[in-house]
Design an enzyme around this catalytic site. Structure first.
Site, short mmCIF file in Angstrom:
data_model
loop_
_atom_site.label_atom_id
_atom_site.label_comp_id
_atom_site.label_asym_id
_atom_site.label_seq_id
_atom_site.Cartn_x
_atom_site.Cartn_y
_atom_site.Cartn_z
N ARG A 21 6.40 40.93 5.57
CA ARG A 21 6.83 40.03 6.65
C ARG A 21 8.26 40.39 6.97
O ARG A 21 9.16 40.26 6.13
CB ARG A 21 6.70 38.57 6.22
CG ARG A 21 7.37 37.62 7.18
CD ARG A 21 7.04 36.17 6.95
NE ARG A 21 5.71 35.85 7.44
CZ ARG A 21 5.33 34.64 7.87
NH1 ARG A 21 6.18 33.63 7.89
NH2 ARG A 21 4.11 34.41 8.30
N HIS A 24 1.04 39.30 14.58
CA HIS A 24 0.70 38.46 13.42
C HIS A 24 -0.83 38.54 13.23
O HIS A 24 -1.56 37.60 13.52
CB HIS A 24 1.15 37.02 13.70
CG HIS A 24 1.24 36.16 12.48
ND1 HIS A 24 0.92 36.62 11.21
CD2 HIS A 24 1.60 34.86 12.32
CE1 HIS A 24 1.08 35.64 10.34
NE2 HIS A 24 1.50 34.57 10.98
N GLN A 80 -2.96 35.92 11.22
CA GLN A 80 -3.09 34.65 11.95
C GLN A 80 -4.21 34.73 12.98
O GLN A 80 -5.08 33.86 13.05
CB GLN A 80 -1.75 34.35 12.67
CG GLN A 80 -1.76 33.04 13.42
CD GLN A 80 -1.87 31.85 12.48
OE1 GLN A 80 -1.11 31.73 11.55
NE2 GLN A 80 -2.84 30.98 12.71
N ASP A 123 2.41 27.84 20.40
CA ASP A 123 3.23 28.25 19.26
C ASP A 123 4.65 27.80 19.56
O ASP A 123 4.98 27.40 20.68
CB ASP A 123 3.13 29.78 19.09
CG ASP A 123 3.90 30.33 17.88
OD1 ASP A 123 4.30 29.52 17.01
OD2 ASP A 123 4.12 31.56 17.81
N CYS A 130 -0.48 27.88 15.44
CA CYS A 130 -0.43 28.66 14.19
C CYS A 130 0.40 27.98 13.11
O CYS A 130 0.24 28.29 11.93
CB CYS A 130 0.12 30.05 14.47
SG CYS A 130 1.76 30.04 15.18
N ARG A 161 -6.83 30.70 6.94
CA ARG A 161 -5.99 31.82 6.51
C ARG A 161 -6.41 32.27 5.11
O ARG A 161 -6.49 33.45 4.82
CB ARG A 161 -4.50 31.42 6.50
CG ARG A 161 -3.89 31.06 7.86
CD ARG A 161 -3.72 32.28 8.74
NE ARG A 161 -2.91 33.31 8.11
CZ ARG A 161 -1.56 33.36 8.13
NH1 ARG A 161 -0.89 32.47 8.80
NH2 ARG A 161 -0.92 34.35 7.54
#
Ligand code: CP
Ligand code: NVA
Length: 327
Positions: free
Chosen positions: A111, A138, A141, A233, A273, A301
């Site tokens: 990340r 991402h 996600q 988001d 998300c 997830r």
């Protein structure tokens, strides 16, 4: 269903690295793992016994960190969380970090901000590298999100996903994966917050081959009209904090609230998300309302990433088997 071990040893830097059949196979496996988990058989399939995952995180995380760590434990493996201990490119070059980690562990989740760092790490590591979020994409996600959409609607045919807000990493991955799966992905963003044009071109090319569509409009009500999924988001992504005030002004008309959602109709689901900023990009009433599947997304997830880990680093015989009852 994917062929045996089809993802074995590969990287996942972009959702565009996956074909439709690979995504569907991953989702079938995730559904099986979720059924096992829900039945209380959390370690029924220790497919990753003896496997280790290094997690190089240069930004904060709740969901990505905990789901990868818990997922590795549930599969009989182990995860090592690395944050400021490894200052990529400062204490040690990205290349040298890769050349060390590949000797110790079976896969890396990274990340970071620049997508190029994830690409460089993957180029120098002989083990799978998973993008756990960069400013460009991402992918974990989007995989969990499209899995959630399949769970909810049963199929992708006819699905219209309307994203309201920033043309950011999450939008990029949703557009690419949605195009791969043949759905319509719409975006309404304020001037100056358009997505990366190369990613849009790639998504349009994928959509042309699958029957999907990539659509833009400036008016949130227009993209939400008739949509099956309303997605938003944060207006300010991690690393952009200096722009928070400016973005709050620019995105003022882009809140997902009851009035906007009414354009989509009662069958539509709401996604985010997370982390959310209640009262900014989404109201609490919508987030906690009957159309929200936001915490299902978050839960998924875990299951989707477990499926991904089994396919990338599980023993080839296990990686080729579906993990549960789903065909
Ligand atoms: N959605 C998501 O990736 O959450 P975290 O930043 O908490 O990992
Ligand atoms: N766009 C957000 C997603 C967080 C999961 C960010 O990059 O901060």
């Amino acid at each position: 269903m994917s062929t045996a071990g089809s993802l074995q040893g590969r990287d996942l830097l972009s959702v565009a690295d996956l074909s439709r059949s690979e995504v569907e196979g991953l989702f079938d496996r995730a559904a099986g793992l979720k059924a096992e988990f829900r039945a209380g058989r959390r370690d029924a399939q220790p497919a990753l016994a003896g496997r280790t995952l290094a997690m190089l995180f240069q930004k904060p995380s709740l969901r990505t960190r905990v789901t990868f760590e818990a997922g590795m434990a549930q599969l009989g493996g182990h995860a090592i969380y690395l944050t400021n201990d490894v200052v990529l490119g400062t204490r040690e070059s990205v290349r040298d970090v890769a050349r060390n980690l590949e000797r110790f562990v079976d896969a890396i989740v990274i990340r970071t901000g620049p997508h190029e760092v994830a690409i460089e790490l993957a180029a120098h590591a002989a083990i799978p590298v998973i993008n756990g979020l960069t400013l460009r994409e991402h992918p974990c996600q989007a995989l969990a999100d499209l899995f959630t959409i399949r769970e909810h609607f049963g199929e992708f045919a006819g699905v219209v996903l309307a994203f309201v807000g920033d043309g950011n990493n999450v939008y990029h991955s949703l557009a690419l994966l949605g195009a791969t799966l043949g759905i319509e992905v719409r975006l309404a963003h304020p001037p100056g917050y358009a997505p990366n044009s190369r990613i849009v071109e790639r998504a349009e090319a994928l959509a042309a081959a699958t029957g999907g569509r990539i659509v833009f409009a400036s008016d949130p009500a227009e993209v939400v009209a008739g949509a099956s999924v309303v997605y938003t988001d944060a207006w300010t992504s991690m690393g952009q904090e200096a722009e928070t005030e400016e973005r709050r002004d620019a995105f003022a008309g882009f809140q997902v609230n009851a009035e906007l959602l009414a354009n989509a109709g009662p069958e539509a689901i709401v996604m985010h998300c997370l982390p959310a900023h209640r009262g900014e990009e989404i109201t609490s009433a919508v987030m906690d309302g009957p159309q929200s599947v936001i915490f299902d997304q978050s839960e998924n997830r875990l299951h989707v990433q477990k499926a991904l880990l089994v396919e990338l680093i599980g023993a080839p015989d296990l990686a080729g088997q579906p993990a549960g009852g789903q065909p």
